[in-house]
Design an enzyme around this catalytic site. Structure first.
Site: not given
Length: 511
Positions: A280, A354
């Site tokens: 990130k 997920r």
């Protein structure tokens, strides 16, 4: 280690530090009295309001110093609309707490309002709950300038109320403070910084909660156990960190005898998300200590359910890992086999939530056979773009379950909005060399990212299981304080889950 001990003490103290709310028919606090008024209500004659602009309008707060010879040194008047509903009383209560803090008044008598539109038990519930939520501020690391904490509010019931009515008010106050404490604990867990709040730390928080309640039990699957169970998705996400991944399982048994199939709660607990090797950038990484808010919601909900002693059966799973970078970190384009047996092509290591949810969902369904599964995760930035911070988007495979969720959301003001599940979104994440991709291969924010993430998770829902996925990315983190919701972790979902459990489990054979 010193910091770990300090934060552990803080979170343990969060279980007892809330506003103490009592009920009676006599005044107790000579220091201050709070009175809610509508425009049509007569104004107190002993308070000189002529020179003020107070007219009991919604949002108005007026403080009068009566002097030491009076029954109460201060009187706080708070305006309500002509026909107030629960949300109006909540806003007024928040205004009361803010005013008491500003005048450095830590305790007060509060006259329970008699309102045609709101039963007195409901009013007591709102005042006790919102007082706890409004008093919250994450400031224990400040060396000075900490917020004044409200210590005690004594709700004064009308002298014409019978014993049964007063007991009903006391029950409402107890429920309100239990929920308020659970939400605030969830906020504490979300606001805790990741140099302290590791997977081991959240495991310890779960252990401490279970030690407080005989109705709760837990077990932990450590890294070797994950590998033995075939939970390679969860392991791959967390294997690059020093504090290794694990799955914490908690079980609540609110009744004896034969237990029905449980409600399952699954929380994403990424204790810090660097993005992995798809790192990130600055501007996107700083708040990633809150990427475990889904696990915090589940912990807070289990605390609330246990302390409310709801007669139901609930299993919770916390998928705990740190998405770190290093020589052992998961690599882009790796192919990983899930516990279910589906293979997953890792298009981006920053779509890790997920992955951990998928294995946790499979484990819970195979081992506990739930009738309903709710998962909570700060999953996609796309949800923030879609709904902002005011609503939580959720996806659901059952219209009946969606109606039950909407009912609980409305009752608790944990605002939710149903999003679309459709086969077209699944087609977008079909793998090229594996069964699935963990996200679309496009650079940047791919279109429909929240919907494709939900479509991915739906592939891990077993036949016959009712399922809802809550994407908390916006609703669990506030960029600014709004009323009784503080900046930072909001505690979203705790009340919704407790209300859902009470509505749908406790009075049905499914419980």
């Amino acid at each position: 280690m010193q910091n770990l001990r300090r934060m552990t003490r803080h979170c343990a103290s969060s279980q007892t530090r809330a506003v103490a709310v009592s009920v009676g028919q006599q005044f107790l606090n000579k220091s201050a009295v709070v009175q809610f008024l509508r425009p049509k209500d007569p104004l107190p004659k002993d308070i000189p309001l002529e020179s003020s602009d107070f007219s009991a309008e919604k949002g108005q707060v007026f403080v009068h110093n009566n002097g030491p010879q009076s029954d109460h040194y201060r009187t706080v008047l708070v305006g309500l609309p002509e026909k107030p509903v629960a949300a109006d009383l909540a806003d007024a209560t928040q205004a009361v707490v803010a005013k008491l803090k500003s005048i450095k008044q830590p305790s007060a008598d509060v006259i329970l309002p008699s309102l045609d539109e709101l039963q007195v038990q409901d009013a007591a519930h709102v005042i006790s709950l919102i007082s706890c939520l409004s008093d919250y501020k994450f400031d224990q690391f400040l060396s000075k300038g900490r917020d004044l904490k409200i210590e005690n509010l004594h709700l004064v019931a009308g002298s014409d109320m019978g014993t049964d009515q007063v007991q009903g008010v006391q029950g409402s106050v107890s429920k309100g403070t239990i929920l308020g404490n659970a939400v605030n604990w969830c906020r504490d867990l979300g606001n805790a910084r990741s140099d302290i709040s590791t997977p081991s730390y959240y495991q310890k928080q779960a252990e401490e909660l279970c030690n407080l309640h005989s109705s709760l039990s837990m077990k932990v699957l450590q890294q070797d156990d994950l590998l033995a169970e075939g939970m390679h998705l969860l392991n791959e996400v967390g294997k690059g960190a020093d504090d290794k991944p694990r799955l914490v399982i908690m079980e609540y048994k609110g009744s004896t005898g034969d237990l029905p199939p449980p409600l399952a709660l699954v929380g994403k607990g990424i204790t810090f998300d660097t993005g992995g090797l798809n790192l990130k950038p600055t501007g996107g990484i700083e708040t990633m200590y809150m990427d475990m808010n889904g696990a915090a919601t589940v912990l807070g909900a289990m605390k609330a359910i246990a302390e409310l002693q709801l007669p139901c059966h609930v299993v919770a799973a916390l998928a705990l890992a740190e998405n770190a970078i290093g020589p052992n970190a998961l690599k882009p384009e790796a192919v990983v086999t899930s516990m279910k047996g589906l293979t997953v092509e890792i298009s981006n290591t920053d779509a890790e939530g997920r992955l951990v949810l998928a294995d946790a969902m499979t484990y819970v369904q195979r081992n506990y056979k739930p009738h309903t599964l709710l998962d909570f995760a700060t999953l996609t930035g796309a949800m923030i773009i879609s709904l902002g911070e005011h609503f939580c988007g959720y996806f659901c495979n059952s219209d009946e379950l969606a109606q039950q969720i909407d009912k609980a959301a409305t009752a608790t003001d944990d605002k939710s909005w149903r999003m679309p599940l459709h086969a077209n979104y699944l087609a977008d994440i079909k793998g090229s060399v594996a069964d699935l991709r963990n996200r679309q291969p496009q650079a940047g924010q791919p279109p429909g990212a929240a919907c494709t993430a939900a479509a991915f998770l739906e592939e891990f829902v077993e036949d016959g299981v009712r399922w809802a996925h809550f994407d908390l990315a916006g609703s669990s983190v506030a960029s600014a304080a709004r009323g009784y919701r503080p900046k930072g972790a909001t505690g979203y979902g705790v009340q919704l889950v407790a209300q859902y459990a009470q509505d749908t489990l406790c009075d049905s054979k499914a419980a």
